[in-house]
Write a protein that holds these residues in place. Structure first.
Motif, PDB file in Angstrom:
ATOM      1  N   PHE A   1       0.833  -1.217   0.000  1.00 12.96           N
ATOM      2  CA  PHE A   1       0.000   0.000   0.000  1.00 12.96           C
ATOM      3  C   PHE A   1       0.859   1.255   0.000  1.00 12.96           C
ATOM      4  O   PHE A   1       0.651   2.173  -0.809  1.00 12.96           O
ATOM      5  CB  PHE A   1      -0.935  -0.002   1.220  1.00 12.96           C
ATOM      6  CG  PHE A   1      -1.889   1.158   1.234  1.00 12.96           C
ATOM      7  CD1 PHE A   1      -3.153   1.036   0.678  1.00 12.96           C
ATOM      8  CD2 PHE A   1      -1.529   2.386   1.787  1.00 12.96           C
ATOM      9  CE1 PHE A   1      -4.044   2.110   0.672  1.00 12.96           C
ATOM     10  CE2 PHE A   1      -2.395   3.466   1.778  1.00 12.96           C
ATOM     11  CZ  PHE A   1      -3.660   3.318   1.216  1.00 12.96           C
TER      12      PHE A   1
ATOM     13  N   GLN B   1       1.154   3.935  -3.007  1.00 18.99           N
ATOM     14  CA  GLN B   1       0.745   5.302  -2.671  1.00 18.99           C
ATOM     15  C   GLN B   1       1.828   6.310  -3.040  1.00 18.99           C
ATOM     16  O   GLN B   1       1.541   7.370  -3.629  1.00 18.99           O
ATOM     17  CB  GLN B   1       0.424   5.389  -1.179  1.00 18.99           C
ATOM     18  CG  GLN B   1      -0.096   6.741  -0.721  1.00 18.99           C
ATOM     19  CD  GLN B   1      -0.370   6.766   0.767  1.00 18.99           C
ATOM     20  OE1 GLN B   1       0.489   6.393   1.578  1.00 18.99           O
ATOM     21  NE2 GLN B   1      -1.570   7.156   1.153  1.00 18.99           N
TER      22      GLN B   1
ATOM     23  N   GLN C   1     -10.267  -4.825   2.370  1.00 23.22           N
ATOM     24  CA  GLN C   1     -10.446  -3.412   2.703  1.00 23.22           C
ATOM     25  C   GLN C   1      -9.278  -2.563   2.182  1.00 23.22           C
ATOM     26  O   GLN C   1      -9.487  -1.526   1.543  1.00 23.22           O
ATOM     27  CB  GLN C   1     -10.600  -3.229   4.214  1.00 23.22           C
ATOM     28  CG  GLN C   1     -11.882  -3.781   4.804  1.00 23.22           C
ATOM     29  CD  GLN C   1     -11.881  -5.283   4.972  1.00 23.22           C
ATOM     30  OE1 GLN C   1     -10.819  -5.907   5.011  1.00 23.22           O
ATOM     31  NE2 GLN C   1     -13.059  -5.874   5.067  1.00 23.22           N
ATOM     32  N   SER C   2      -8.062  -2.991   2.455  1.00 25.68           N
ATOM     33  CA  SER C   2      -6.904  -2.222   1.984  1.00 25.68           C
ATOM     34  C   SER C   2      -6.761  -2.303   0.466  1.00 25.68           C
ATOM     35  O   SER C   2      -6.294  -1.361  -0.178  1.00 25.68           O
ATOM     36  CB  SER C   2      -5.623  -2.708   2.666  1.00 25.68           C
ATOM     37  OG  SER C   2      -5.417  -4.092   2.447  1.00 25.68           O
TER      38      SER C   2
ATOM     39  N   LYS D   1      -9.240  -2.296  -1.667  1.00 27.86           N
ATOM     40  CA  LYS D   1     -10.179  -1.305  -2.203  1.00 27.86           C
ATOM     41  C   LYS D   1      -9.655   0.115  -2.012  1.00 27.86           C
ATOM     42  O   LYS D   1      -9.929   1.003  -2.830  1.00 27.86           O
ATOM     43  CB  LYS D   1     -11.549  -1.475  -1.555  1.00 27.86           C
ATOM     44  CG  LYS D   1     -12.281  -2.725  -2.003  1.00 27.86           C
ATOM     45  CD  LYS D   1     -13.632  -2.870  -1.333  1.00 27.86           C
ATOM     46  CE  LYS D   1     -14.385  -4.097  -1.855  1.00 27.86           C
ATOM     47  NZ  LYS D   1     -15.707  -4.279  -1.195  1.00 27.86           N
ATOM     48  N   LYS D   2      -8.884   0.327  -0.951  1.00 27.21           N
ATOM     49  CA  LYS D   2      -8.264   1.645  -0.751  1.00 27.21           C
ATOM     50  C   LYS D   2      -7.221   1.915  -1.832  1.00 27.21           C
ATOM     51  O   LYS D   2      -7.059   3.042  -2.290  1.00 27.21           O
ATOM     52  CB  LYS D   2      -7.624   1.718   0.643  1.00 27.21           C
ATOM     53  CG  LYS D   2      -8.627   1.807   1.784  1.00 27.21           C
ATOM     54  CD  LYS D   2      -7.912   1.881   3.132  1.00 27.21           C
ATOM     55  CE  LYS D   2      -8.913   1.957   4.288  1.00 27.21           C
ATOM     56  NZ  LYS D   2      -8.224   1.988   5.600  1.00 27.21           N
TER      57      LYS D   2
ATOM     58  N   LYS E   1      -8.702   3.277  -4.992  1.00 24.24           N
ATOM     59  CA  LYS E   1      -8.991   4.707  -4.952  1.00 24.24           C
ATOM     60  C   LYS E   1      -7.756   5.560  -5.218  1.00 24.24           C
ATOM     61  O   LYS E   1      -7.877   6.731  -5.582  1.00 24.24           O
ATOM     62  CB  LYS E   1      -9.604   5.073  -3.592  1.00 24.24           C
ATOM     63  CG  LYS E   1     -10.982   4.475  -3.363  1.00 24.24           C
ATOM     64  CD  LYS E   1     -11.535   4.868  -2.000  1.00 24.24           C
ATOM     65  CE  LYS E   1     -12.922   4.279  -1.785  1.00 24.24           C
ATOM     66  NZ  LYS E   1     -13.476   4.633  -0.453  1.00 24.24           N
ATOM     67  N   LEU E   2      -6.559   4.976  -5.008  1.00 23.09           N
ATOM     68  CA  LEU E   2      -5.330   5.720  -5.249  1.00 23.09           C
ATOM     69  C   LEU E   2      -5.053   5.898  -6.741  1.00 23.09           C
ATOM     70  O   LEU E   2      -4.419   6.878  -7.141  1.00 23.09           O
ATOM     71  CB  LEU E   2      -4.135   4.985  -4.626  1.00 23.09           C
ATOM     72  CG  LEU E   2      -4.085   4.843  -3.105  1.00 23.09           C
ATOM     73  CD1 LEU E   2      -2.899   3.973  -2.719  1.00 23.09           C
ATOM     74  CD2 LEU E   2      -3.992   6.201  -2.428  1.00 23.09           C
TER      75      LEU E   2
END
Length: 307
Positions: free
Chosen positions: A97, A101, A127-128, A130-131, A134-135
């Protein structure tokens, strides 16, 4: 055509070390796949391990930029106005992640196509994952996870022959945790099965059996109303069967082996060939995408994970 400018995060097993093993069919690491393909240019690498960095320099020379961390690497290339096209993430999933990022933050205005090629699994939970989705707001960034069977000739043949066995009735995976991996999370091996379930569209037709053995098993059997396909020996053998009238019993049908294919596969080599073609053509579709990676995590938890 220009070479694909590439950086690699992580010099561990799949990053570099598998490429140093004599028994493995090469290329078996990202570094070896890049260095053996003249269409790629390795700009730099990073790893916190002094031992791994020393091995890298010994094997591949010191003409590359070698960094201690991913931030050091990214900021160096940003400062020198160098924009890599291919970012290879070969680090543990709990680091993915942050690395992704930072890549999209530092190179957010890139107008050229780029691939972030991330080792599996994308993350340890949905969950992570799906985050991460969004990035990725720059449409020029493609995030691809290394579900290696997508680039395997045997598994692609399996997928292409599914229609020949008719309406799918049932499938089963039987696999063992590899000896080198017995102390690690199930997801390392199981995520490949989850991705195949997603790719083949057999979520409601599949059974997964994980067996404890001191040797490697990775066998797939799938039955249709017109035949059967087997993929055996860790993806080196494909057997195709068709339904025929039984030669032994009146009024019955049996399976007849009509095709046997055996290949020593090179999925990592095939992956980099596809990437090169993608960068040099507007008509090349990548074999998988970020949505597949997220779906594989969900399928793993529902169909593969053994409590």
């Amino acid at each position: 055509m220009e070479k694909i400018q590439t950086v690699v995060f992580g010099l561990g097993r799949i990053g570099m070390l598998y490429g140093l093993e004599k028994k493995r069919i090469q290329p078996a690491s990202h570094i070896e796949a890049i260095k053996s393909n003249k269409k790629f240019n390795l700009l730099g690498v990073c790893d916190p391990s002094k031992k791994n960095k020393k091995l890298f320099v010994k094997k591949y020379g010191n003409s590359f930029d070698v960094f201690n961390s991913h931030t050091d690497l990214l900021l160096f290339f940003k400062k020198n106005n160098i924009i890599p096209q291919l970012f290879v993430i070969a680090t543990p999933e709990n680091t993915h992640f942050k690395i992704i990022q930072d890549i999209v933050k530092i190179f957010n205005n890139s107008k050229k196509k780029s691939i972030i090629f991330c080792e599996k699994p994308l993350t340890g939970n949905i969950q992570s994952a799906k985050k991460i989705k969004k990035l990725i707001i720059n449409s020029n960034h493609k995030l691809i996870v290394n579900h290696t069977r997508r680039w395997s000739k045997i598994w692609n043949l399996c997928y292409a022959n599914l229609k020949k066995i008719g309406k799918i009735q049932r499938g089963i995976f039987i696999y063992s945790t590899s000896p080198e991996n017995k102390s690690l999370d199930q997801m390392r091996d199981g995520i490949h099965i989850a991705d195949l379930i997603n790719w083949f569209g057999i979520k409601n037709k599949i059974e997964v059996k994980r067996v404890s053995l001191p040797y490697l098993i990775y066998d797939f059997h799938i039955w249709g109303d017109k035949g059967k396909i087997e993929v055996l020996n860790n993806g080196e053998i494909l057997n195709l069967y068709k339904k025929q009238k039984s030669k032994r019993f009146e009024g019955f049908f049996e399976l007849n082996l009509i095709k046997k294919i055996k290949k020593k596969d090179l999925p990592l080599k095939n992956t980099y060939i596809e990437f090169y073609n993608f960068f040099n053509s507007n008509n090349v579709k990548l074999s998988t995408n970020l949505a597949d990676a997220i779906e594989a995590i969900d399928i793993f938890k529902r169909y593969v994970y053994e409590k």
